[in-house]
Design an enzyme around this catalytic site. Structure first.
Site, PDB file in Angstrom:
ATOM      1  N   HIS A 127      -0.114   3.769  -0.670  1.00  0.00           N
ATOM      2  CA  HIS A 127      -1.161   4.213  -1.606  1.00  0.00           C
ATOM      3  C   HIS A 127      -1.962   5.316  -0.902  1.00  0.00           C
ATOM      4  CE1 HIS A 127      -4.993   3.857  -3.840  1.00  0.00           C
ATOM      5  NE2 HIS A 127      -4.315   3.234  -4.791  1.00  0.00           N
ATOM      6  N   ASP A 204      -2.136  -2.976   4.779  1.00  0.00           N
ATOM      7  CA  ASP A 204      -2.836  -2.826   3.511  1.00  0.00           C
ATOM      8  C   ASP A 204      -2.438  -4.031   2.659  1.00  0.00           C
ATOM      9  OD1 ASP A 204      -3.502  -2.304   0.895  1.00  0.00           O
ATOM     10  OD2 ASP A 204      -2.934  -0.192   0.958  1.00  0.00           O
ATOM     11  N   GLN A 207      -2.276  -5.474  -2.427  1.00  0.00           N
ATOM     12  CA  GLN A 207      -1.371  -6.049  -3.431  1.00  0.00           C
ATOM     13  C   GLN A 207      -0.712  -7.344  -2.956  1.00  0.00           C
ATOM     14  OE1 GLN A 207      -1.030  -4.916  -6.499  1.00  0.00           O
ATOM     15  NE2 GLN A 207      -2.047  -2.940  -6.313  1.00  0.00           N
ATOM     16  N   LYS A 230      -8.975  -7.136  -7.139  1.00  0.00           N
ATOM     17  CA  LYS A 230      -7.581  -7.404  -7.519  1.00  0.00           C
ATOM     18  C   LYS A 230      -7.248  -8.887  -7.375  1.00  0.00           C
ATOM     19  CE  LYS A 230      -6.008  -2.890  -5.797  1.00  0.00           C
ATOM     20  NZ  LYS A 230      -5.765  -2.040  -6.950  1.00  0.00           N
ATOM     21  N   CYS A 370      -1.633   6.628  -7.660  1.00  0.00           N
ATOM     22  CA  CYS A 370      -2.139   6.993  -6.316  1.00  0.00           C
ATOM     23  C   CYS A 370      -1.052   6.933  -5.259  1.00  0.00           C
ATOM     24  CB  CYS A 370      -3.324   6.117  -5.905  1.00  0.00           C
ATOM     25  SG  CYS A 370      -4.714   6.224  -7.022  1.00  0.00           S
TER      26      CYS A 370
END
Ligand code: 7TS
Length: 412
Positions: A127, A204, A207, A230, A370
Protein backbone atom coordinates in the site's frame (compact mmCIF):
# COMPACT_ATOMS: atom_id res chain seq x y z
CA UNK A 1 -26.28 -22.28 0.29
CA UNK A 2 -26.18 -23.88 3.71
CA UNK A 3 -25.32 -21.73 6.71
CA UNK A 4 -21.60 -21.42 7.11
CA UNK A 5 -19.87 -22.46 10.31
CA UNK A 6 -18.64 -21.76 12.94
CA UNK A 7 -20.67 -18.93 14.48
CA UNK A 8 -24.14 -17.55 13.97
CA UNK A 9 -23.54 -14.77 11.45
CA UNK A 10 -27.19 -13.80 11.27
CA UNK A 11 -27.23 -13.15 15.02
CA UNK A 12 -23.86 -11.37 14.84
CA UNK A 13 -25.16 -9.07 12.09
CA UNK A 14 -27.83 -7.76 14.44
CA UNK A 15 -25.04 -6.18 16.50
CA UNK A 16 -24.15 -3.93 13.54
CA UNK A 17 -26.85 -1.23 13.31
CA UNK A 18 -25.65 0.08 9.93
CA UNK A 19 -26.21 -3.28 8.24
CA UNK A 20 -29.95 -3.10 8.89
CA UNK A 21 -30.48 -0.30 6.36
CA UNK A 22 -31.57 -0.33 2.74
CA UNK A 23 -29.58 1.34 -0.03
CA UNK A 24 -31.26 2.05 -3.35
CA UNK A 25 -34.20 0.01 -2.15
CA UNK A 26 -32.08 -3.06 -1.34
CA UNK A 27 -30.69 -4.32 1.96
CA UNK A 28 -27.12 -3.04 2.22
CA UNK A 29 -24.50 -5.64 1.26
CA UNK A 30 -21.32 -4.07 2.57
CA UNK A 31 -18.34 -5.57 0.72
CA UNK A 32 -15.79 -2.84 1.39
CA UNK A 33 -14.45 -3.74 4.83
CA UNK A 34 -10.93 -3.68 3.38
CA UNK A 35 -11.31 0.10 3.26
CA UNK A 36 -13.03 0.39 6.66
CA UNK A 37 -15.11 -2.05 8.63
CA UNK A 38 -18.51 -1.45 10.19
CA UNK A 39 -18.84 -1.14 13.98
CA UNK A 40 -20.79 -3.30 16.39
CA UNK A 41 -23.11 -1.87 19.04
CA UNK A 42 -20.57 -2.76 21.76
CA UNK A 43 -17.98 -0.39 20.24
CA UNK A 44 -20.45 2.40 19.46
CA UNK A 45 -21.82 2.23 23.01
CA UNK A 46 -18.33 2.27 24.49
CA UNK A 47 -17.52 5.50 22.64
CA UNK A 48 -20.88 6.98 23.56
CA UNK A 49 -20.38 6.04 27.20
CA UNK A 50 -17.00 7.78 27.28
CA UNK A 51 -18.39 11.06 25.93
CA UNK A 52 -21.52 10.92 28.08
CA UNK A 53 -19.99 9.86 31.36
CA UNK A 54 -16.25 10.41 31.79
CA UNK A 55 -14.83 12.56 28.98
CA UNK A 56 -11.67 14.26 30.31
CA UNK A 57 -8.06 14.60 29.25
CA UNK A 58 -5.69 11.82 30.30
CA UNK A 59 -2.42 11.75 32.26
CA UNK A 60 -2.91 15.17 33.87
CA UNK A 61 -5.99 15.72 36.01
CA UNK A 62 -6.20 14.53 39.60
CA UNK A 63 -9.97 14.70 39.57
CA UNK A 64 -12.27 11.71 39.29
CA UNK A 65 -13.20 11.98 35.60
CA UNK A 66 -9.62 12.37 34.44
CA UNK A 67 -8.53 9.45 36.56
CA UNK A 68 -11.28 7.30 35.11
CA UNK A 69 -10.39 8.32 31.54
CA UNK A 70 -6.69 7.65 32.15
CA UNK A 71 -7.44 4.25 33.65
CA UNK A 72 -9.67 3.26 30.70
CA UNK A 73 -7.16 4.60 28.16
CA UNK A 74 -4.27 2.63 29.68
CA UNK A 75 -6.44 -0.47 30.12
CA UNK A 76 -7.23 -0.25 26.37
CA UNK A 77 -3.49 -0.25 25.66
CA UNK A 78 -3.25 -3.51 27.58
CA UNK A 79 -6.13 -5.01 25.58
CA UNK A 80 -4.45 -4.08 22.30
CA UNK A 81 -1.15 -5.54 23.54
CA UNK A 82 -2.82 -8.83 24.50
CA UNK A 83 -4.70 -8.94 21.19
CA UNK A 84 -1.42 -9.08 19.24
CA UNK A 85 0.56 -11.15 21.74
CA UNK A 86 2.88 -8.34 22.84
CA UNK A 87 5.19 -9.05 25.79
CA UNK A 88 4.23 -5.78 27.49
CA UNK A 89 1.68 -3.01 27.04
CA UNK A 90 4.49 -0.45 27.00
CA UNK A 91 5.34 -1.79 23.55
CA UNK A 92 2.09 -0.39 22.15
CA UNK A 93 2.06 3.21 20.89
CA UNK A 94 -1.31 4.68 20.01
CA UNK A 95 -1.27 6.38 16.60
CA UNK A 96 -3.99 7.70 14.32
CA UNK A 97 -3.73 4.73 11.94
CA UNK A 98 -1.35 2.41 10.08
CA UNK A 99 -0.04 5.30 8.02
CA UNK A 100 1.01 7.30 11.07
CA UNK A 101 2.56 4.21 12.68
CA UNK A 102 4.75 3.57 9.63
CA UNK A 103 5.71 7.24 9.35
CA UNK A 104 6.67 7.17 13.03
CA UNK A 105 9.10 4.30 12.39
CA UNK A 106 10.44 5.87 9.18
CA UNK A 107 11.10 9.16 10.93
CA UNK A 108 12.22 8.12 14.41
CA UNK A 109 13.90 4.74 13.84
CA UNK A 110 14.87 5.49 10.24
CA UNK A 111 16.39 8.86 11.07
CA UNK A 112 18.61 7.28 13.72
CA UNK A 113 19.53 4.08 11.89
CA UNK A 114 19.49 4.60 8.13
CA UNK A 115 22.54 6.03 6.37
CA UNK A 116 23.48 6.82 2.76
CA UNK A 117 23.93 3.61 0.80
CA UNK A 118 21.81 1.47 3.17
CA UNK A 119 19.06 -0.49 1.49
CA UNK A 120 15.37 -0.65 2.40
CA UNK A 121 13.55 -3.61 0.89
CA UNK A 122 9.83 -3.40 0.09
CA UNK A 123 7.52 -5.51 -2.05
CA UNK A 124 5.53 -4.68 -5.15
CA UNK A 125 2.25 -5.36 -3.34
CA UNK A 126 2.64 -2.64 -0.70
CA UNK A 127 0.00 0.00 0.00
CA UNK A 128 1.26 3.56 -0.59
CA UNK A 129 1.42 3.86 3.22
CA UNK A 130 4.27 1.37 3.21
CA UNK A 131 6.06 2.93 0.23
CA UNK A 132 5.95 6.72 0.43
CA UNK A 133 7.37 7.09 4.01
CA UNK A 134 10.39 4.99 2.89
CA UNK A 135 10.82 7.06 -0.25
CA UNK A 136 10.85 10.19 1.91
CA UNK A 137 13.39 8.57 4.26
CA UNK A 138 15.55 7.51 1.30
CA UNK A 139 15.46 11.07 -0.04
CA UNK A 140 16.51 12.46 3.35
CA UNK A 141 19.33 9.98 3.92
CA UNK A 142 20.57 8.76 0.54
CA UNK A 143 19.39 5.20 1.24
CA UNK A 144 18.26 2.99 -1.65
CA UNK A 145 14.87 1.34 -2.11
CA UNK A 146 14.40 -2.05 -3.71
CA UNK A 147 11.31 -4.21 -4.27
CA UNK A 148 10.66 -7.94 -4.10
CA UNK A 149 8.67 -8.81 -7.22
CA UNK A 150 5.62 -11.01 -7.68
CA UNK A 151 4.86 -14.32 -9.31
CA UNK A 152 2.15 -14.53 -11.98
CA UNK A 153 -0.26 -15.74 -9.31
CA UNK A 154 0.33 -12.63 -7.22
CA UNK A 155 2.57 -14.08 -4.53
CA UNK A 156 5.96 -12.78 -3.46
CA UNK A 157 8.69 -14.08 -5.73
CA UNK A 158 10.68 -15.72 -2.95
CA UNK A 159 13.44 -16.70 -5.39
CA UNK A 160 14.40 -13.01 -5.31
CA UNK A 161 15.16 -13.16 -1.58
CA UNK A 162 18.59 -14.68 -2.23
CA UNK A 163 19.68 -11.76 -4.37
CA UNK A 164 17.78 -8.93 -2.71
CA UNK A 165 17.65 -9.70 1.00
CA UNK A 166 21.40 -9.51 1.57
CA UNK A 167 23.91 -7.64 3.79
CA UNK A 168 23.30 -3.93 3.44
CA UNK A 169 19.53 -4.24 3.77
CA UNK A 170 18.64 -2.46 7.03
CA UNK A 171 14.89 -2.91 6.87
CA UNK A 172 12.39 -5.20 5.21
CA UNK A 173 8.95 -3.55 5.17
CA UNK A 174 6.21 -5.91 4.06
CA UNK A 175 2.48 -6.30 4.32
CA UNK A 176 1.11 -9.41 6.01
CA UNK A 177 -1.91 -9.44 3.71
CA UNK A 178 -2.28 -7.50 0.46
CA UNK A 179 -5.33 -5.21 0.37
CA UNK A 180 -5.72 -5.93 -3.36
CA UNK A 181 -4.45 -9.45 -4.06
CA UNK A 182 -5.51 -10.92 -0.74
CA UNK A 183 -2.13 -12.69 -0.66
CA UNK A 184 -0.90 -13.60 2.82
CA UNK A 185 2.88 -13.43 3.09
CA UNK A 186 5.09 -15.88 5.04
CA UNK A 187 6.04 -13.37 7.72
CA UNK A 188 7.82 -15.70 10.18
CA UNK A 189 10.13 -16.96 7.44
CA UNK A 190 10.76 -13.41 6.17
CA UNK A 191 11.57 -12.27 9.72
CA UNK A 192 14.14 -15.04 10.06
CA UNK A 193 15.70 -14.21 6.71
CA UNK A 194 15.77 -10.48 7.50
CA UNK A 195 17.41 -11.04 10.87
CA UNK A 196 19.99 -13.39 9.31
CA UNK A 197 21.37 -10.45 7.30
CA UNK A 198 21.11 -8.00 10.20
CA UNK A 199 17.94 -6.26 8.95
CA UNK A 200 14.87 -5.33 10.95
CA UNK A 201 11.39 -6.24 9.71
CA UNK A 202 8.33 -4.01 9.78
CA UNK A 203 4.98 -5.66 9.11
CA UNK A 204 1.98 -3.74 7.79
CA UNK A 205 -0.86 -5.47 9.62
CA UNK A 206 -3.68 -3.23 8.37
CA UNK A 207 -5.33 -6.14 6.53
CA UNK A 208 -4.21 -9.02 8.74
CA UNK A 209 -4.81 -7.97 12.36
CA UNK A 210 -8.60 -7.62 11.75
CA UNK A 211 -8.89 -11.00 10.05
CA UNK A 212 -6.57 -13.61 11.58
CA UNK A 213 -4.77 -14.35 14.82
CA UNK A 214 -1.58 -12.26 14.82
CA UNK A 215 1.07 -12.91 17.46
CA UNK A 216 4.06 -10.60 17.22
CA UNK A 217 6.29 -12.85 19.29
CA UNK A 218 5.43 -16.01 17.37
CA UNK A 219 6.12 -14.15 14.12
CA UNK A 220 9.46 -12.91 15.45
CA UNK A 221 9.05 -9.43 13.94
CA UNK A 222 10.31 -6.00 15.05
CA UNK A 223 7.48 -3.61 14.16
CA UNK A 224 3.74 -4.05 13.50
CA UNK A 225 1.46 -1.25 12.28
CA UNK A 226 -2.33 -1.45 12.14
CA UNK A 227 -5.53 0.62 12.09
CA UNK A 228 -8.52 0.46 14.43
CA UNK A 229 -11.10 1.41 11.82
CA UNK A 230 -10.56 -1.79 9.82
CA UNK A 231 -11.16 -3.95 12.92
CA UNK A 232 -14.52 -2.71 14.21
CA UNK A 233 -13.07 0.30 16.08
CA UNK A 234 -13.58 4.01 15.32
CA UNK A 235 -11.49 6.02 12.88
CA UNK A 236 -8.65 8.15 14.24
CA UNK A 237 -7.02 5.39 16.27
CA UNK A 238 -4.42 2.79 15.37
CA UNK A 239 -1.26 1.38 16.84
CA UNK A 240 2.40 0.76 16.40
CA UNK A 241 3.86 -2.21 18.20
CA UNK A 242 7.65 -2.46 18.44
CA UNK A 243 10.00 -4.65 20.47
CA UNK A 244 10.72 -2.80 23.67
CA UNK A 245 14.47 -2.43 23.28
CA UNK A 246 13.99 -1.00 19.79
CA UNK A 247 11.29 1.40 20.95
CA UNK A 248 13.44 2.52 23.87
CA UNK A 249 16.37 3.24 21.56
CA UNK A 250 14.27 5.47 19.31
CA UNK A 251 14.21 9.28 19.51
CA UNK A 252 10.79 11.02 19.50
CA UNK A 253 8.68 11.49 16.40
CA UNK A 254 6.71 14.66 17.22
CA UNK A 255 7.47 17.13 19.99
CA UNK A 256 4.90 18.69 22.31
CA UNK A 257 2.95 18.09 25.47
CA UNK A 258 2.90 14.71 27.24
CA UNK A 259 6.01 13.32 25.50
CA UNK A 260 8.48 15.16 27.73
CA UNK A 261 10.10 14.66 31.09
CA UNK A 262 11.64 18.14 31.56
CA UNK A 263 11.50 21.19 29.31
CA UNK A 264 14.23 23.83 29.63
CA UNK A 265 14.45 26.95 27.51
CA UNK A 266 16.68 25.41 24.87
CA UNK A 267 16.31 21.68 25.26
CA UNK A 268 14.12 18.96 26.74
CA UNK A 269 14.37 15.45 28.03
CA UNK A 270 11.82 12.92 26.95
CA UNK A 271 9.33 10.64 28.62
CA UNK A 272 9.62 6.88 28.80
CA UNK A 273 8.09 4.75 26.05
CA UNK A 274 5.37 4.68 24.83
CA UNK A 275 4.46 8.21 26.04
CA UNK A 276 7.54 9.57 24.26
CA UNK A 277 5.78 8.87 20.98
CA UNK A 278 2.36 10.23 21.95
CA UNK A 279 2.73 14.01 21.79
CA UNK A 280 -0.42 16.04 22.40
CA UNK A 281 -3.88 14.94 23.49
CA UNK A 282 -4.54 11.47 22.06
CA UNK A 283 -7.80 10.11 20.62
CA UNK A 284 -8.94 9.02 24.09
CA UNK A 285 -12.47 7.75 23.52
CA UNK A 286 -11.37 6.15 20.25
CA UNK A 287 -8.50 4.31 21.97
CA UNK A 288 -10.86 3.04 24.66
CA UNK A 289 -13.26 1.93 21.91
CA UNK A 290 -10.37 0.14 20.15
CA UNK A 291 -9.96 -1.81 23.38
CA UNK A 292 -13.67 -2.67 23.18
CA UNK A 293 -13.21 -3.78 19.56
CA UNK A 294 -10.35 -6.09 20.64
CA UNK A 295 -12.65 -7.56 23.30
CA UNK A 296 -15.41 -7.99 20.75
CA UNK A 297 -13.21 -9.73 18.18
CA UNK A 298 -11.47 -11.89 20.80
CA UNK A 299 -14.85 -12.93 22.08
CA UNK A 300 -16.02 -14.03 18.63
CA UNK A 301 -12.59 -15.65 18.32
CA UNK A 302 -9.92 -14.76 15.77
CA UNK A 303 -9.53 -18.40 14.70
CA UNK A 304 -13.29 -18.64 14.16
CA UNK A 305 -13.29 -15.36 12.22
CA UNK A 306 -10.48 -16.59 10.00
CA UNK A 307 -12.19 -19.93 9.40
CA UNK A 308 -15.49 -18.26 8.53
CA UNK A 309 -13.86 -15.82 6.12
CA UNK A 310 -12.00 -18.68 4.44
CA UNK A 311 -15.30 -20.47 3.82
CA UNK A 312 -16.84 -17.29 2.46
CA UNK A 313 -13.77 -16.77 0.26
CA UNK A 314 -14.03 -20.30 -1.14
CA UNK A 315 -17.66 -19.70 -1.99
CA UNK A 316 -16.88 -16.32 -3.60
CA UNK A 317 -14.01 -17.73 -5.70
CA UNK A 318 -16.37 -20.43 -6.90
CA UNK A 319 -19.20 -18.09 -7.77
CA UNK A 320 -17.03 -15.45 -9.45
CA UNK A 321 -15.44 -18.14 -11.65
CA UNK A 322 -18.84 -18.40 -13.35
CA UNK A 323 -18.86 -14.75 -14.45
CA UNK A 324 -17.71 -14.48 -18.04
CA UNK A 325 -14.87 -12.02 -18.68
CA UNK A 326 -14.01 -11.69 -14.99
CA UNK A 327 -10.31 -11.86 -14.16
CA UNK A 328 -9.20 -12.09 -10.56
CA UNK A 329 -5.99 -10.18 -9.73
CA UNK A 330 -4.23 -12.38 -7.20
CA UNK A 331 -4.21 -16.01 -6.09
CA UNK A 332 -7.17 -18.06 -7.32
CA UNK A 333 -6.45 -20.81 -4.83
CA UNK A 334 -7.39 -20.62 -1.17
CA UNK A 335 -3.93 -21.21 0.32
CA UNK A 336 -2.33 -18.32 2.15
CA UNK A 337 -4.96 -15.90 0.97
CA UNK A 338 -7.46 -13.64 2.69
CA UNK A 339 -10.97 -12.60 1.73
CA UNK A 340 -10.21 -9.56 -0.42
CA UNK A 341 -10.99 -10.17 -4.10
CA UNK A 342 -9.95 -7.70 -6.76
CA UNK A 343 -10.87 -8.21 -10.37
CA UNK A 344 -11.43 -6.68 -13.77
CA UNK A 345 -14.50 -7.30 -15.89
CA UNK A 346 -13.82 -7.30 -19.59
CA UNK A 347 -15.29 -4.28 -21.38
CA UNK A 348 -16.52 -2.54 -18.22
CA UNK A 349 -14.62 0.15 -16.35
CA UNK A 350 -14.15 -0.69 -12.64
CA UNK A 351 -15.98 2.50 -11.64
CA UNK A 352 -18.96 1.48 -13.78
CA UNK A 353 -18.89 -1.96 -12.19
CA UNK A 354 -18.99 -0.35 -8.73
CA UNK A 355 -21.76 2.03 -9.84
CA UNK A 356 -23.98 -0.77 -11.09
CA UNK A 357 -23.36 -2.81 -7.95
CA UNK A 358 -24.28 0.23 -5.85
CA UNK A 359 -27.61 0.29 -7.66
CA UNK A 360 -28.09 -3.24 -6.32
CA UNK A 361 -27.22 -2.16 -2.78
CA UNK A 362 -23.80 -3.85 -3.01
CA UNK A 363 -20.95 -1.62 -1.80
CA UNK A 364 -17.53 -2.39 -3.34
CA UNK A 365 -14.49 -0.25 -4.01
CA UNK A 366 -13.05 0.65 -7.42
CA UNK A 367 -9.76 2.33 -8.24
CA UNK A 368 -6.09 1.62 -7.63
CA UNK A 369 -6.67 1.01 -3.89
CA UNK A 370 -3.52 3.03 -3.05
CA UNK A 371 -1.35 0.47 -4.81
CA UNK A 372 -0.24 2.15 -8.03
CA UNK A 373 3.03 0.18 -8.43
CA UNK A 374 1.03 -3.05 -8.10
CA UNK A 375 -1.57 -2.01 -10.67
CA UNK A 376 1.23 -0.86 -13.00
CA UNK A 377 2.83 -4.30 -12.61
CA UNK A 378 -0.40 -5.87 -13.85
CA UNK A 379 -0.67 -3.17 -16.53
CA UNK A 380 -4.15 -2.08 -15.44
CA UNK A 381 -5.16 1.41 -14.25
CA UNK A 382 -7.76 0.19 -11.78
CA UNK A 383 -9.72 -2.77 -10.47
CA UNK A 384 -12.89 -3.49 -8.54
CA UNK A 385 -12.56 -5.04 -5.09
CA UNK A 386 -14.99 -6.97 -2.92
CA UNK A 387 -13.65 -7.48 0.60
CA UNK A 388 -15.38 -9.57 3.23
CA UNK A 389 -15.62 -9.55 6.99
CA UNK A 390 -17.32 -11.44 9.81
CA UNK A 391 -20.78 -10.03 9.07
CA UNK A 392 -20.94 -10.94 5.37
CA UNK A 393 -23.21 -13.68 4.12
CA UNK A 394 -23.09 -16.14 1.22
CA UNK A 395 -26.27 -14.44 -0.07
CA UNK A 396 -24.24 -11.27 -0.47
CA UNK A 397 -21.76 -13.16 -2.65
CA UNK A 398 -24.75 -14.25 -4.74
CA UNK A 399 -25.93 -10.65 -5.06
CA UNK A 400 -22.41 -9.60 -6.08
CA UNK A 401 -22.39 -12.27 -8.78
CA UNK A 402 -25.83 -11.28 -10.10
CA UNK A 403 -24.77 -7.59 -10.14
CA UNK A 404 -21.63 -8.45 -12.10
CA UNK A 405 -23.65 -10.42 -14.64
CA UNK A 406 -25.91 -7.41 -15.01
CA UNK A 407 -22.93 -5.07 -15.56
CA UNK A 408 -21.49 -7.39 -18.19
CA UNK A 409 -24.78 -7.61 -20.09
CA UNK A 410 -25.34 -3.84 -19.93
CA UNK A 411 -21.95 -3.06 -21.38
CA UNK A 412 -21.54 -5.90 -23.87
N1 7TS B 1 -1.72 -0.77 4.60
C1 7TS B 1 -2.64 -1.55 4.02
C2 7TS B 1 -2.29 -2.94 3.63
C3 7TS B 1 -3.92 -1.05 3.82
O1 7TS B 1 -4.85 -1.83 3.24
C4 7TS B 1 -4.24 0.27 4.22
C5 7TS B 1 -5.58 0.87 3.97
C6 7TS B 1 -3.23 1.03 4.84
C7 7TS B 1 -1.99 0.47 5.00
C8 7TS B 1 -3.48 2.40 5.33
O2 7TS B 1 -4.36 2.39 6.40
P1 7TS B 1 -4.81 3.75 7.08
O3 7TS B 1 -5.78 3.34 8.10
O4 7TS B 1 -3.59 4.38 7.63
O5 7TS B 1 -5.40 4.59 5.99
N2 7TS B 1 -6.25 0.33 2.87
C9 7TS B 1 -7.35 0.83 2.28
C10 7TS B 1 -7.97 0.15 1.24
O6 7TS B 1 -7.60 -0.91 0.76
N3 7TS B 1 -9.03 0.88 0.84
O7 7TS B 1 -9.09 1.98 1.61
C11 7TS B 1 -8.05 1.96 2.50
Amino acid sequence: MAKLSPFDVVALRREFPILQQHVNGKLLAFLDSGASSQKPRQVIECLDDYYRRYNANVHRGVYKLSEEATFAFERARGKVARFIGAAHKREVVFTRNTTEAINLVAYAWGGANIRAGDRILLTLMEHHSNIVPWQMLAQRTGAKLDYIGLTDEGRLDLAELDTKLTEGVKLLAVTQQSNVLGTVNPIAMLAERAHAVGAKILVDGAQSVPHMPVDVRALGIDFLAFSGHKMCAPTGIGALWARREILESMPPFMGGGSMIELVERDHSTYAEVPTRFEAGTPAIGEAIALGAACDYLANVGMEAIHTYEQELLGYALDRLASVEGLRIIGPQSMEERGAALSFTLEGVHPHDVAGILDGEGVAVRAGHHCTQPLHRHYDIPASTRASFYIYNLPEEVDRLTVGLEKARKLFS
